[in-house]
Design a protein around this motif. Sequence first.
Motif, PDB file in Angstrom:
ATOM      1  N   ALA A  49     -10.243  -0.581   9.133  1.00  0.00           N
ATOM      2  CA  ALA A  49      -9.561   0.567   7.978  1.00  0.00           C
ATOM      3  C   ALA A  49      -9.055   1.443   8.778  1.00  0.00           C
ATOM      4  O   ALA A  49      -9.394   2.848   8.889  1.00  0.00           O
ATOM      5  CB  ALA A  49     -10.735   0.976   7.059  1.00  0.00           C
ATOM      6  N   THR A  50      -8.052   1.273   9.814  1.00  0.00           N
ATOM      7  CA  THR A  50      -7.492   2.291  10.557  1.00  0.00           C
ATOM      8  C   THR A  50      -6.270   2.870  10.229  1.00  0.00           C
ATOM      9  O   THR A  50      -5.858   3.974  10.913  1.00  0.00           O
ATOM     10  CB  THR A  50      -7.046   1.478  11.838  1.00  0.00           C
ATOM     11  OG1 THR A  50      -5.851   0.420  11.193  1.00  0.00           O
ATOM     12  CG2 THR A  50      -7.939   0.761  12.572  1.00  0.00           C
ATOM     13  N   LEU A  86     -13.885  -0.119  -0.518  1.00  0.00           N
ATOM     14  CA  LEU A  86     -15.109  -0.449  -1.160  1.00  0.00           C
ATOM     15  C   LEU A  86     -15.175  -1.940  -1.403  1.00  0.00           C
ATOM     16  O   LEU A  86     -16.154  -2.611  -1.034  1.00  0.00           O
ATOM     17  CB  LEU A  86     -15.036   0.165  -2.720  1.00  0.00           C
ATOM     18  CG  LEU A  86     -16.263  -0.012  -3.569  1.00  0.00           C
ATOM     19  CD1 LEU A  86     -17.366   0.460  -2.976  1.00  0.00           C
ATOM     20  CD2 LEU A  86     -15.891   0.712  -5.052  1.00  0.00           C
ATOM     21  N   VAL A  87     -14.044  -2.464  -1.962  1.00  0.00           N
ATOM     22  CA  VAL A  87     -14.077  -4.028  -1.916  1.00  0.00           C
ATOM     23  C   VAL A  87     -14.538  -4.999  -0.632  1.00  0.00           C
ATOM     24  O   VAL A  87     -15.235  -5.614  -0.440  1.00  0.00           O
ATOM     25  CB  VAL A  87     -12.886  -4.606  -2.793  1.00  0.00           C
ATOM     26  CG1 VAL A  87     -12.917  -6.261  -2.776  1.00  0.00           C
ATOM     27  CG2 VAL A  87     -13.027  -4.128  -4.266  1.00  0.00           C
ATOM     28  N   GLU A 134      -5.992   4.214  -3.429  1.00  0.00           N
ATOM     29  CA  GLU A 134      -5.785   2.863  -3.032  1.00  0.00           C
ATOM     30  C   GLU A 134      -6.444   2.527  -1.888  1.00  0.00           C
ATOM     31  O   GLU A 134      -6.995   1.414  -1.658  1.00  0.00           O
ATOM     32  CB  GLU A 134      -4.047   2.852  -2.907  1.00  0.00           C
ATOM     33  CG  GLU A 134      -3.168   2.843  -3.837  1.00  0.00           C
ATOM     34  CD  GLU A 134      -2.653   4.139  -4.103  1.00  0.00           C
ATOM     35  OE1 GLU A 134      -1.738   4.141  -4.964  1.00  0.00           O
ATOM     36  OE2 GLU A 134      -3.474   5.214  -3.754  1.00  0.00           O
ATOM     37  N   ALA A 135      -6.583   3.304  -0.951  1.00  0.00           N
ATOM     38  CA  ALA A 135      -7.174   3.217   0.210  1.00  0.00           C
ATOM     39  C   ALA A 135      -8.903   3.100   0.060  1.00  0.00           C
ATOM     40  O   ALA A 135      -9.608   1.891   0.222  1.00  0.00           O
ATOM     41  CB  ALA A 135      -7.250   4.262   1.343  1.00  0.00           C
ATOM     42  N   GLY A 169      -9.078  -2.738   4.906  1.00  0.00           N
ATOM     43  CA  GLY A 169      -8.736  -2.064   3.648  1.00  0.00           C
ATOM     44  C   GLY A 169      -7.897  -0.668   4.003  1.00  0.00           C
ATOM     45  O   GLY A 169      -8.046  -0.335   5.034  1.00  0.00           O
ATOM     46  N   GLY A 170      -7.313  -0.483   3.111  1.00  0.00           N
ATOM     47  CA  GLY A 170      -6.622   0.918   3.256  1.00  0.00           C
ATOM     48  C   GLY A 170      -5.165   0.591   3.541  1.00  0.00           C
ATOM     49  O   GLY A 170      -4.486  -0.201   3.498  1.00  0.00           O
ATOM     50  N   GLN A 171      -4.757   1.873   4.045  1.00  0.00           N
ATOM     51  CA  GLN A 171      -3.425   1.948   4.645  1.00  0.00           C
ATOM     52  C   GLN A 171      -2.828   0.936   5.781  1.00  0.00           C
ATOM     53  O   GLN A 171      -1.943   0.327   5.802  1.00  0.00           O
ATOM     54  CB  GLN A 171      -2.955   3.256   5.199  1.00  0.00           C
ATOM     55  CG  GLN A 171      -1.673   3.709   5.390  1.00  0.00           C
ATOM     56  CD  GLN A 171      -1.180   4.709   4.309  1.00  0.00           C
ATOM     57  OE1 GLN A 171      -1.973   5.008   3.392  1.00  0.00           O
ATOM     58  NE2 GLN A 171       0.132   5.131   4.572  1.00  0.00           N
ATOM     59  N   PHE A 172      -4.050   0.477   6.240  1.00  0.00           N
ATOM     60  CA  PHE A 172      -3.837  -0.716   7.351  1.00  0.00           C
ATOM     61  C   PHE A 172      -3.219  -2.041   6.579  1.00  0.00           C
ATOM     62  O   PHE A 172      -2.763  -2.680   7.305  1.00  0.00           O
ATOM     63  CB  PHE A 172      -5.290  -0.862   7.944  1.00  0.00           C
ATOM     64  CG  PHE A 172      -5.346  -2.176   8.790  1.00  0.00           C
ATOM     65  CD1 PHE A 172      -5.753  -3.335   8.725  1.00  0.00           C
ATOM     66  CD2 PHE A 172      -4.675  -1.825  10.159  1.00  0.00           C
ATOM     67  CE1 PHE A 172      -6.140  -4.534   9.392  1.00  0.00           C
ATOM     68  CE2 PHE A 172      -4.784  -3.130  11.075  1.00  0.00           C
ATOM     69  CZ  PHE A 172      -5.518  -4.236  10.664  1.00  0.00           C
TER      70      PHE A 172
END
Length: 632
Positions: free
Chosen positions: A155-156, A387-388, A381-382, A370-373
């Motif tokens: 999640a970088t 979470l998932v 959204e991130a 997850g996230g912007q990565f």
Amino acid sequence: MKTVEEYYDVVVVGAGHAGCEAALAAARLGCETIIFTVSMNSVALMPCNPNIGGSSKGHLVKEIDALGGEMGKNIDKTYIQSKMLNKSKGPAVHSLRAQADKDAYSMTMRYTMQNTDHLTLRQAEVTELIVENGQVTGVKTFSGAIYHAKAIVLATGTYLKSRCLYGEVVNYTGPNGLQAANYLSQSLKDNGIELYRFKTGTPARIDKRSVDFSVMEEQFGDEKIVPFSFTNKEEDIKREQISCWLTYTNEKTHEIIRNNLDRSPLYSGMIEGTGPRYCPSIEDKVVRFADKNRHQLFIEPEGEYTNEMYVGGMSSSLPEDVQYEMYRTVKGLENVKIIRNAYAIEYDCINPNQLKSTLEFKTIASLFSGGQFNGSSGYEEAAAQGLVAGINAALKCLGKEQIILDRSQAYIGVLIDDLVTKENHEPYRMMTSRAEYRLLLRQDNADMRLTELGYQIGLIDKVRYDKFLIKKQQIAEEKERLNHCLIGANKTVQALLEANGSTPLKTSSNLAELLKRPELDYYCLAPIDPERPELDDDVIEQVTIDLKYEGYITRQLKQVEQFKKLENKLIPEDIAYEDVQNLRTEAIQKLNAIRPHSIGQASRISGVSPSDISVLLVYLHQLNYRKGEKSE
Ligand SMILES: Cc1cc2nc3c(=O)[nH]c(=O)nc-3n(C[C@H](O)[C@H](O)[C@H](O)COP(=O)(O)OP(=O)(O)OC[C@H]3O[C@@H](n4cnc5c(N)ncnc54)[C@H](O)[C@@H]3O)c2cc1C
């Protein structure tokens, strides 16, 4: 030098909005978890807009909370203004947005994580993935230390090989001048992961003391506060609010921008990354909407104990001198002092089609992200993806079945399905128009849709679950009661209807029918409903929406039934599309690239036609038939 070697169940790389949710979920499910960040000062950092929620993003936050995530609780503790957007429209687009005290938001999230069992925070740059036979087994940090793990979540965010640009100036840093992460990208490529180069931008931060608010429109928060977390009541979080301010750009601003476009890295070609169409820079707005003679700007406080103000709507990467010139053409900013320049940031992220709907990589087992990565944009959204990814990484460690949220269950399901199924060549931002079943996916009923699952996963505790069951029961009983509460066309009733501008009754009716009238609400019917029980506002809200929109809801539920039929037609993971007779070449290529888990998902892949789906359905039927024969 002796190498440090540590062992964990779950490693999370990145303590942004995605990483925090992932790590908290994994630790709360009992997995020994470590989360890495390049700086302990960037935990849940908000490098851009100082608010959580808004159109469709408010829905994501409510869903995160309903599943047992942290963002909703964290913003309820640290908001400085709260507003329900789109109140004049239907409940499907009502969207809660809260202005955050950014420093307090970050500190509070860090404190929660530092006091969560099974969770360790670690400041170190992860430089390498350790992958053995298609299975990820650990990470290596800049110092050479090795952290072994059964599952890893990447999640970088906006830090991988990031660089910040304004005019001719380029800083090889992450957001806010923090250290960039320059090594992991190569390791990802070495492991066959396809990377994209994306970009986003932010406006300048200005000094409150240099702003003339007297010529701006003050934007107040709502009187009535609606908490983001279903665990909170208004009285738990009510506090004094801080205003935002509305002003506009003007022709002078636009002229300065047009005259300097050649010095914008966006237009000079210096920026290689692709930016979000739905979050345009002011340069883009002036070029794309040349007919508009002004653009709205929201001057938003960044916190209670800072004079920094965020100029919402004016993100840019124009040179510093142009920034001073253009901001000072804005009404109220004539003498503005810039504290931080506006800038654009470029960073590496992945093509999310490489992920399953569980957010696990298709080609590297136990590696999640997850996230912007993953090519999205936005805190909410991130956090939703984090979470998932965190839940599934933990469930994988625990040998339990992973979760997939589908498009009829949650905005989170729409978000992930769009990312892993559709072609995304720019940062993906959630919008209500993306959710085909949005009347069912309202923010107010997120708990009714997801808390049961949160409890089954183990993120929602028994106390909260019991309260949820009581609320669910109360909603059902009250709807039942209103449907069976007969009302005669007597004087009192007729008087009340007249007083509320509603047509008189011709024959007797029931309270539910009356409540369906747009001009009547639950509260105004009280005088003709003496038996009503004492109910909380959120229960009344559910009852009212379910009855008022009953027809639309029933119709959408029918559509979902159709959707589920194809969604539940699963495709074997090892299917050889080349063996499916009459399947077109383009479809074979697309299906092999995405490897959809269901016919429903296959039908949403661009380039896969309805006739391809029919061919596939026949093939699967024959396959099952042959399997059936063999098993007999
Ligand atoms: C300048 C800027 C402008 C933006 N503008 C917008 C906008 O207009 N609209 C919008 O919706 N969103 C915008 N965003 C995006 C928003 O900030 C992100 O969507 C959100 O922060 C993403 O959260 P995340 O958890 O994915 O990553 P981030 O919040 O970026 O967090 C990433 C975390 O990973 C850590 N990290 C990264 N690499 C490593 C490594 N190798 N080792 C250890 N730790 C690592 C970092 O320390 C950090 O803790 C903007 C972001 C920036 C920087």
